[in-house]
Design a protein around this motif. Structure first.
Motif, PDB file in Angstrom:
ATOM      1  N   LEU A 198      -4.231  -3.789   8.597  1.00  0.00           N
ATOM      2  CA  LEU A 198      -3.847  -2.526   7.966  1.00  0.00           C
ATOM      3  C   LEU A 198      -4.425  -1.341   8.725  1.00  0.00           C
ATOM      4  O   LEU A 198      -3.772  -0.300   8.867  1.00  0.00           O
ATOM      5  CB  LEU A 198      -4.312  -2.508   6.512  1.00  0.00           C
TER       6      LEU A 198
ATOM      7  N   ALA B  55      -2.249   1.504  10.265  1.00  0.00           N
ATOM      8  CA  ALA B  55      -2.496   2.888   9.844  1.00  0.00           C
ATOM      9  C   ALA B  55      -2.678   3.801  11.047  1.00  0.00           C
ATOM     10  O   ALA B  55      -2.200   4.940  11.062  1.00  0.00           O
ATOM     11  CB  ALA B  55      -3.724   2.936   8.946  1.00  0.00           C
TER      12      ALA B  55
ATOM     13  N   LEU C  79      -4.606   5.562   4.471  1.00  0.00           N
ATOM     14  CA  LEU C  79      -4.841   4.125   4.628  1.00  0.00           C
ATOM     15  C   LEU C  79      -5.945   3.879   5.658  1.00  0.00           C
ATOM     16  O   LEU C  79      -6.802   3.011   5.473  1.00  0.00           O
ATOM     17  CB  LEU C  79      -3.553   3.420   5.039  1.00  0.00           C
TER      18      LEU C  79
ATOM     19  N   TYR D  37       0.841  -1.202   0.000  1.00  0.00           N
ATOM     20  CA  TYR D  37       0.000   0.000   0.000  1.00  0.00           C
ATOM     21  C   TYR D  37       0.875   1.250   0.000  1.00  0.00           C
ATOM     22  O   TYR D  37       0.650   2.190  -0.776  1.00  0.00           O
ATOM     23  CB  TYR D  37      -0.934   0.017   1.206  1.00  0.00           C
TER      24      TYR D  37
ATOM     25  N   PHE E 231      -5.619  -6.299  -0.058  1.00  0.00           N
ATOM     26  CA  PHE E 231      -6.142  -5.274   0.854  1.00  0.00           C
ATOM     27  C   PHE E 231      -7.295  -5.839   1.684  1.00  0.00           C
ATOM     28  O   PHE E 231      -7.341  -5.682   2.906  1.00  0.00           O
ATOM     29  CB  PHE E 231      -6.601  -4.062   0.052  1.00  0.00           C
TER      30      PHE E 231
END
Length: 328
Positions: A237, A241, A249, A220, A230
């Motif tokens: 993630l 993030a 993100l 990413y 994803f």
């Protein structure tokens, strides 16, 4: 009359229609010709005055996004000394119908002549209400540049080109570039700007991520993540993030988690909404549970959830129940 009498010859931005003979009181319309994103027509009508029209072919594209054209149009008499009549340059004129550009020529024309249209620019209205965008200036160069840059960044990661930092995940390691990480995350930037362990040892320990999730995070950051990758690692993630302050993100994960709430994941997502301060996800989960009555479908799981939920979550659910009952 031959088919060529209606054909318009074109290059990328130039259109020419050769007319061998136009009798008095005659109307003629060209075949469609492609310039930019649109099909176009030229037409001539000769009565006491010669009327020349240029307009896009009626289509959904023309209705929804009509061209804003800048062009120079000329009529050249091909016989004798090749007289030419040139209309003043047209600048940023929106063309929707065959009445938007009409050029009356009062000088009598006989014999063969050529209508020559040189398109200087074609624009479309900006979707967000800003200045119109050129389909030529905006598009190709910038898109090609962006695509090439992303491809090169992706190769830097996948081929370990001059990597200068090692990321240790829970079950493996991967190389990366501190400059790229610093540009995408203020937390990484801070790590490499001060005399911390990460700077001294050229390593980052991310023990709460698997190597697969870490790979997805880097993909990413480097701009080459696949959609399936994803989706498979959304929660990891989201956690990364939030931890490393990668706001775009975090927002991408937030929007994605809104799309497939169901009885199997709604309680987990409600918990994550509170943990990572995701108001839209929290609201959507509440509505799903209360307004749509899904609490009754997962009663046992929901009761277990309430045993662990904090006071604020219980209060929010209670208010959502009350507000829903008011609507009935």
């Amino acid at each position: 009359m031959t088919e060529s009498a209606y054909r318009v010859e074109t290059t990328a931005r130039l259109a020419q229609w050769r007319i061998d003979n136009l009798a008095s009181c005659t109307y003629r319309k060209s075949d469609p010709f492609k310039i930019g994103n649109w099909n176009w027509h030229l037409s001539v009508e000769k009565n006491r005055v010669l009327y020349i029209k240029l307009y896009p072919e009626i289509s959904n594209l023309t209705r929804d996004n009509p061209p804003i054209a800048s062009f120079i149009i000329r009529v050249v008499c091909s016989a004798g000394d090749r007289k030419a009549f040139t209309h003043p340059e047209i600048k940023d004129k929106q063309l929707k119908s065959n009445e938007d550009f009409v050029w009356p020529i009062e000088v009598p024309l006989t014999g063969k002549f050529i209508i020559d249209v040189e398109f200087l620019d074609l624009k479309t209205a900006s979707p967000n209400g800003g200045e119109p965008c050129s389909i030529w200036a905006e598009g190709l160069t910038q898109k090609q540049s962006n695509a090439t840059a992303l491809a090169c960044l992706g190769r830097m990661l996948t081929q370990s080109i001059h990597t200068d930092i090692i990321i240790n995940a829970s079950n493996g390691s991967i190389g990366a570039h501190r400059a790229v990480l610093s540009a995408r995350s203020p937390v990484f930037h801070s790590m490499f700007s001060h005399n911390l362990q990460e700077k001294e040892l050229s390593t980052i320990n991310i023990s709460d991520m698997s190597i697969e999730a870490c790979q997805a995070l880097l993909c990413y950051i480097y701009g080459n993540i696949k959609h399936e990758e994803f989706l498979a690692h959304r929660l990891a993630l989201l956690r990364a993030a939030d931890k490393y302050d990668i706001s775009d993100l975090k927002e991408a994960c937030h929007e994605s988690l809104l799309e497939d709430i169901d009885t199997k994941n709604v309680l987990e997502r409600l918990q994550n909404a509170a943990l990572y301060q995701l108001p839209k996800l929290k609201s959507s989960c509440m509505r799903y549970l209360v307004r749509f009555g899904k609490i009754y479908d997962i009663r046992d799981d929901f009761n277990a959830f309430l045993q662990c939920a904090d006071r604020d979550q219980i209060t929010d659910i209670f208010h959502e129940v009350l507000n829903t009952w008011k609507g009935f």
